[in-house]
Design an enzyme around this catalytic site. Structure first.
Site, PDB file in Angstrom:
ATOM      1  N   CYS A 143      -9.240  -4.218  -3.304  1.00 27.16           N
ATOM      2  CA  CYS A 143      -9.269  -5.651  -3.662  1.00 27.16           C
ATOM      3  C   CYS A 143      -9.255  -5.886  -5.165  1.00 27.16           C
ATOM      4  O   CYS A 143      -8.433  -6.650  -5.678  1.00 27.16           O
ATOM      5  CB  CYS A 143     -10.484  -6.305  -3.027  1.00 27.16           C
ATOM      6  SG  CYS A 143     -12.010  -5.350  -3.167  1.00 27.16           S
ATOM      7  N   HIS A 222     -15.239 -11.473  -6.079  1.00 28.60           N
ATOM      8  CA  HIS A 222     -15.441 -10.786  -7.362  1.00 28.60           C
ATOM      9  C   HIS A 222     -14.972 -11.732  -8.468  1.00 28.60           C
ATOM     10  O   HIS A 222     -14.132 -12.613  -8.230  1.00 28.60           O
ATOM     11  CB  HIS A 222     -14.547  -9.546  -7.473  1.00 28.60           C
ATOM     12  CG  HIS A 222     -14.639  -8.578  -6.342  1.00 28.60           C
ATOM     13  ND1 HIS A 222     -15.807  -7.952  -5.972  1.00 28.60           N
ATOM     14  CD2 HIS A 222     -13.677  -8.073  -5.521  1.00 28.60           C
ATOM     15  CE1 HIS A 222     -15.553  -7.115  -4.966  1.00 28.60           C
ATOM     16  NE2 HIS A 222     -14.276  -7.178  -4.667  1.00 28.60           N
TER      17      HIS A 222
HETATM   18  P1  NAD Z   1     -15.373  -2.137   7.809  1.00 30.89           P
HETATM   19  O1  NAD Z   1     -16.536  -1.214   7.805  1.00 30.89           O
HETATM   20  O2  NAD Z   1     -15.611  -3.597   7.806  1.00 30.89           O
HETATM   21  O3  NAD Z   1     -14.440  -1.821   9.063  1.00 30.89           O
HETATM   22  C1  NAD Z   1     -14.059  -0.524   9.406  1.00 30.89           C
HETATM   23  C2  NAD Z   1     -13.883  -0.479  10.915  1.00 30.89           C
HETATM   24  O4  NAD Z   1     -13.377   0.808  11.276  1.00 30.89           O
HETATM   25  C3  NAD Z   1     -15.188  -0.690  11.667  1.00 30.89           C
HETATM   26  O5  NAD Z   1     -14.983  -1.672  12.656  1.00 30.89           O
HETATM   27  C4  NAD Z   1     -15.462   0.686  12.286  1.00 30.89           C
HETATM   28  O6  NAD Z   1     -16.113   0.602  13.537  1.00 30.89           O
HETATM   29  C5  NAD Z   1     -14.058   1.228  12.479  1.00 30.89           C
HETATM   30  N1  NAD Z   1     -14.001   2.690  12.662  1.00 30.89           N
HETATM   31  C6  NAD Z   1     -15.027   3.544  12.834  1.00 30.89           C
HETATM   32  N2  NAD Z   1     -14.560   4.809  13.010  1.00 30.89           N
HETATM   33  C7  NAD Z   1     -13.228   4.750  12.938  1.00 30.89           C
HETATM   34  C8  NAD Z   1     -12.197   5.714  13.049  1.00 30.89           C
HETATM   35  N3  NAD Z   1     -12.455   7.006  13.277  1.00 30.89           N
HETATM   36  N4  NAD Z   1     -10.910   5.311  12.899  1.00 30.89           N
HETATM   37  C9  NAD Z   1     -10.609   4.013  12.684  1.00 30.89           C
HETATM   38  N5  NAD Z   1     -11.572   3.048  12.562  1.00 30.89           N
HETATM   39  C10 NAD Z   1     -12.856   3.406  12.695  1.00 30.89           C
HETATM   40  O7  NAD Z   1     -14.474  -1.696   6.565  1.00 30.89           O
HETATM   41  P2  NAD Z   1     -13.504  -2.619   5.721  1.00 30.89           P
HETATM   42  O8  NAD Z   1     -14.299  -3.355   4.721  1.00 30.89           O
HETATM   43  O9  NAD Z   1     -12.602  -3.355   6.635  1.00 30.89           O
HETATM   44  O10 NAD Z   1     -12.693  -1.519   4.906  1.00 30.89           O
HETATM   45  C11 NAD Z   1     -11.604  -0.834   5.485  1.00 30.89           C
HETATM   46  C12 NAD Z   1     -10.785  -0.226   4.366  1.00 30.89           C
HETATM   47  O11 NAD Z   1     -10.293  -1.297   3.533  1.00 30.89           O
HETATM   48  C13 NAD Z   1     -11.544   0.698   3.429  1.00 30.89           C
HETATM   49  O12 NAD Z   1     -10.659   1.678   2.955  1.00 30.89           O
HETATM   50  C14 NAD Z   1     -11.947  -0.218   2.294  1.00 30.89           C
HETATM   51  O13 NAD Z   1     -12.207   0.462   1.091  1.00 30.89           O
HETATM   52  C15 NAD Z   1     -10.719  -1.099   2.199  1.00 30.89           C
HETATM   53  N6  NAD Z   1     -10.925  -2.410   1.590  1.00 30.89           N
HETATM   54  C16 NAD Z   1     -12.046  -3.133   1.873  1.00 30.89           C
HETATM   55  C17 NAD Z   1     -12.210  -4.376   1.283  1.00 30.89           C
HETATM   56  C18 NAD Z   1     -13.444  -5.199   1.519  1.00 30.89           C
HETATM   57  O14 NAD Z   1     -13.808  -5.983   0.671  1.00 30.89           O
HETATM   58  N7  NAD Z   1     -14.085  -5.083   2.644  1.00 30.89           N
HETATM   59  C19 NAD Z   1     -11.246  -4.879   0.425  1.00 30.89           C
HETATM   60  C20 NAD Z   1     -10.069  -4.136   0.191  1.00 30.89           C
HETATM   61  C21 NAD Z   1      -9.943  -2.890   0.779  1.00 30.89           C
END
Ligand code: NAD
Length: 349
Positions: A143, A222
């Site tokens: 992000c 942010h």
């Molecule tokens: P999150 O924790 O909200 O969601 C992740 C999901 O993946 C959960 O529902 C979890 O149960 C599931 N999961 C568990 N084991 C798994 C597996 N083996 N394979 C696939 N999924 C599985 O995380 P998020 O915030 O959505 O982040 C996901 C990615 O996006 C990360 O790489 C993070 O760095 C990136 N990201 C997050 C944000 C943010 O602000 N949240 C912003 C940009 C990028």
């Protein structure tokens, strides 16, 4: 030639995965086969209620049935059935999932929490859309990095001498009440630059950029304070806005001066999940004198990477080589443009 609609799987249905799935459901160029869910929690119940097809690991079927969700099938069926996979698993899990994807030989879009070295290209639309065509593994940067790169690549990397950014980052997403800080301001770096500059360089290799970051007790966006030293002449804020193809908009801070108010705008406009897909530059913070551009912008961490996640699908699947046409299509799918129209005339001079 790939047939439209392209069949899509979303592996991981958290903050980012559920947003990607929602847009895929709206698009006529892509079809959501389903989402992989690993925990039978509130997010699973809401998704089931909304008719999202849920695939689960074999050993979790009974746990989902116990809360009243009948899974559509197993995760491996979902991945086999799809032509494009989004990995939206927790940071670092994508690298582990890659073993599965290697066998499937299908294109996969990873997220910013993964290391750049697990993919062929780290991606941000305004910087390197054309570099993902025909690639198997691509990573949409995180992000903060997306927020920074939109500015850099709208200005044109070749016009930049040096960048310095201070990142004030939200402590956690709304559902992540296990994270902090709760009542402190925490340094989000061990040395300068913070990892954000390194992530920017995963897309623009030779950019001279330094970043520092602190985390504050908030779930709402942010804020970046950016100083960009340009090689020649200054640009004005409306030029930056235009060059970004709608992905950067301006709001005068005398109309809304907190991230809470910005989120309220999204809420009042009925944006899905209060999402702000645009960088929001506070118009009256923008200055450019003696080749030095300074601005303050807000970046909605949950939403900012969603447009890029959809753009990249057009590139990786070879559906369209024209980045501007793709951006325009994705902007209209997401309703990008509405907030700009509202605030366009309201900005003070
Ligand atoms: P999150 O924790 O909200 O969601 C992740 C999901 O993946 C959960 O529902 C979890 O149960 C599931 N999961 C568990 N084991 C798994 C597996 N083996 N394979 C696939 N999924 C599985 O995380 P998020 O915030 O959505 O982040 C996901 C990615 O996006 C990360 O790489 C993070 O760095 C990136 N990201 C997050 C944000 C943010 O602000 N949240 C912003 C940009 C990028």
């Amino acid at each position: 030639m790939v047939k439209i609609p392209v069949k899509v799987a979303v592996n991981g249905y958290g903050t980012i995965g559920k947003r990607i799935a929602t847009v895929i459901l709206k698009s006529s160029d892509f079809k959501l086969v389903g989402v992989a869910k690993y925990t039978p929690d509130y997010r699973a119940l809401v998704a089931a209620k909304q008719g999202v097809k849920i695939y689960v690991p074999r050993e979790k079927v009974e746990a989902f049935r116990a809360v009243g969700i009948e899974p559509e099938g197993y995760v491996d069926y979902l991945l086999e059935e799809s032509e494009l996979i989004y990995d939206a698993s927790p940071a670092g899990q994508g690298a582990k999932n890659k073993r599965l994807y290697d066998k499937l030989k299908k294109p996969v879009v990873f997220q910013g929490g993964e290391d750049p070295d697990i993919v062929e290209v780290s991606y941000s639309t305004l910087c390197n859309y054309s570099s993902v065509q025909g690639k198997r593994y691509v990573r949409v940067v995180s992000c903060n990095t997306t927020g920074l790169l939109r500015v850099m690549c709208s200005l044109g990397v070749e016009s930049i001498r040096r960048v310095f950014a201070t990142i004030v980052r939200r402590a956690s997403d709304p559902g992540e009440d296990f994270k902090g800080p709760v009542n402190s301001i925490k340094l989000d770096l061990e040395r300068i630059p913070s990892h954000h500059a390194l992530d920017v360089r995963s897309v623009i290799g030779d950019l001279d950029i330094e970043t520092v970051a602190v985390a504050v007790p908030s779930t709402l966006m942010h804020v970046h304070v950016l100083e960009v030293l340009l090689k020649d002449k200054c640009v004005d804020v409306s030029t930056l806005e235009k060059l970004s193809q709608g992905r950067i908009i301006t709001v005068d801070s005398r109309l809304a001066d907190t991230t809470g108010k910005l989120i309220e705008i999204a809420r009042d406009l009925g944006r899905t999940r209060n999402d702000l897909y645009e960088n929001i530059v506070f118009t009256n913070t923008f200055t450019c004198h003696n080749n030095t551009l300074i601005l303050v912008q807000a970046v909605h961490q949950e939403a900012i990477v969603i447009p890029e996640n959809i753009d990249v699908a057009y590139g990786i699947m070879n559906l369209d080589t024209d980045v501007y046409r793709v951006i325009s299509k994705v902007n209209s799918l997401l309703g990008i443009g509405v907030i700009k129209q509202i605030f366009y005339r309201a900005n003070f001079t």
